[in-house]
Design an enzyme around this catalytic site. Structure first.
Site, PDB file in Angstrom:
ATOM      1  N   ASP A   8      53.449  64.979 -33.879  1.00  0.00           N
ATOM      2  CA  ASP A   8      52.939  63.618 -33.752  1.00  0.00           C
ATOM      3  C   ASP A   8      52.654  63.083 -35.158  1.00  0.00           C
ATOM      4  OD1 ASP A   8      51.540  61.328 -32.553  1.00  0.00           O
ATOM      5  OD2 ASP A   8      49.720  62.348 -33.235  1.00  0.00           O
ATOM      6  N   ASP A  10      50.270  59.786 -36.145  1.00  0.00           N
ATOM      7  CA  ASP A  10      48.881  59.351 -36.340  1.00  0.00           C
ATOM      8  C   ASP A  10      47.899  60.409 -35.851  1.00  0.00           C
ATOM      9  OD1 ASP A  10      49.082  56.412 -37.254  1.00  0.00           O
ATOM     10  OD2 ASP A  10      50.466  56.523 -35.568  1.00  0.00           O
ATOM     11  N   GLY A  43      53.963  57.449 -30.660  1.00  0.00           N
ATOM     12  CA  GLY A  43      53.929  56.240 -29.850  1.00  0.00           C
ATOM     13  C   GLY A  43      54.326  55.014 -30.642  1.00  0.00           C
ATOM     14  N   LYS A 191      57.056  62.272 -24.541  1.00  0.00           N
ATOM     15  CA  LYS A 191      57.424  63.034 -25.735  1.00  0.00           C
ATOM     16  C   LYS A 191      58.039  64.370 -25.333  1.00  0.00           C
ATOM     17  CE  LYS A 191      53.930  61.131 -28.898  1.00  0.00           C
ATOM     18  NZ  LYS A 191      52.875  61.464 -29.871  1.00  0.00           N
TER      19      LYS A 191
END
Length: 274
Positions: A8, A10, A43, A191
């Protein structure tokens, strides 16, 4: 041995200043040179992730908008699945007039925000995109990859999540990426699904994938990989739901890069020089 490294952005790979640090950059580049495959799973909009990748001048797979699009090493779109137009419209009307909640949309290469809000503190500093205003009554909902809601009123967002699940069920995937941001995509994407697709294309088992994340939208990706690592700064619910996952350092302290250095390239002279 793990051959695919999926992270990921952030709260995970990025620093609290939303940057890839020099230390993390060197670790990523070194591992790519050694034949590891990197996946940026976020995202965020494709354009944002692309700019992060291009700044590093590397080739990575990209899972964007929580799995709504997947791109290969050559920047070719290999999968996409949008929200049903009717569902996207309903989502955008749910809290459109709520003064505490900002309704936002990713459609094609553009970011839209409901036009009765001026203060949007959540996203401009996190994105290279600039939003436009939209009104759901006249908006074209074709090719909407994600609808998301941001607010400082967390109670309202949690109530909204329950309402969306009750109303739409498995037709959507709805998760918090951070406590103040509730994200909705098609029920057919995530994801985790994006990672499965990439592993199939490469002919590499999911057991040979290691994943890193901090938010609830990372859970399915973390749960299917051979090794799951959760950030120290991760959502407490994520830690509770995946008790077997290893909790590593925070993104503030280059947690992912430190872990990779220690476990993948320990004692390497290149790494020791910085």
């Amino acid at each position: 041995m793990y051959r695919i490294i999926a992270a990921d952005l952030d709260g995970t790979l990025l620093s609290p200043e939303n940057k890839i640090t020099k230390y993390t950059e060197k670790i990523i580049k070194f591992l790519i040179e050694k034949g590891f495959y990197f996946v940026f799973a976020s995202g965020r909009h494709y354009i944002d992730i692309m700019k992060i990748r291009d700044t590093l001048n590397i080739k990575v797979f990209m899972i964007t908008s929580n799995g709504a699009q997947v791109y290969d090493l050559n920047n070719v779109l290999i999968f996409e699945n949008h929200l049903d137009e009717e569902i996207a419209l309903k989502l955008c009307k749910m809290k459109y007039l709520d003064a505490d909640i900002i309704t936002q949309v990713y459609r094609n290469n553009q970011w839209y925000i409901n036009n009765n809000k001026i203060d949007n503190n959540f996203c401009p500093t996190l994105s290279s995109l600039r939003y436009k205003y939209f009104c759901p009554d006249v908006f074209n909902f074709k090719k909407v990859s994600k609808v998301f809601f941001t607010s400082h009123n967390l109670k309202k967002l949690h109530t909204l999540q329950k309402d969306i699940i009750s109303f739409l069920g498995n037709r959507v995937n709805v998760h918090f990426s951070v406590p103040g941001c509730l994200e909705v995509v098609s029920g057919e994407v995530s994801k985790g699904y994006g990672l499965k697709l990439i592993s199939n294309i490469l002919g590499i088992s999911l057991k040979e994938c290691i994943t890193f994340g901090d938010g609830m939208n990372d859970q399915d990706m973390l749960s299917i990989s051979g090794k799951a690592c959760i950030m120290e700064n991760a959502d407490s619910s994520l830690k509770k739901n995946l008790p077997y996952a290893e909790v590593i350092g925070s993104n503030k302290n280059d947690g992912v890069a430190v872990f990779l250095n220690k476990n993948f390239i320990k004692n390497n002279k290149f790494i020791k020089c910085f």
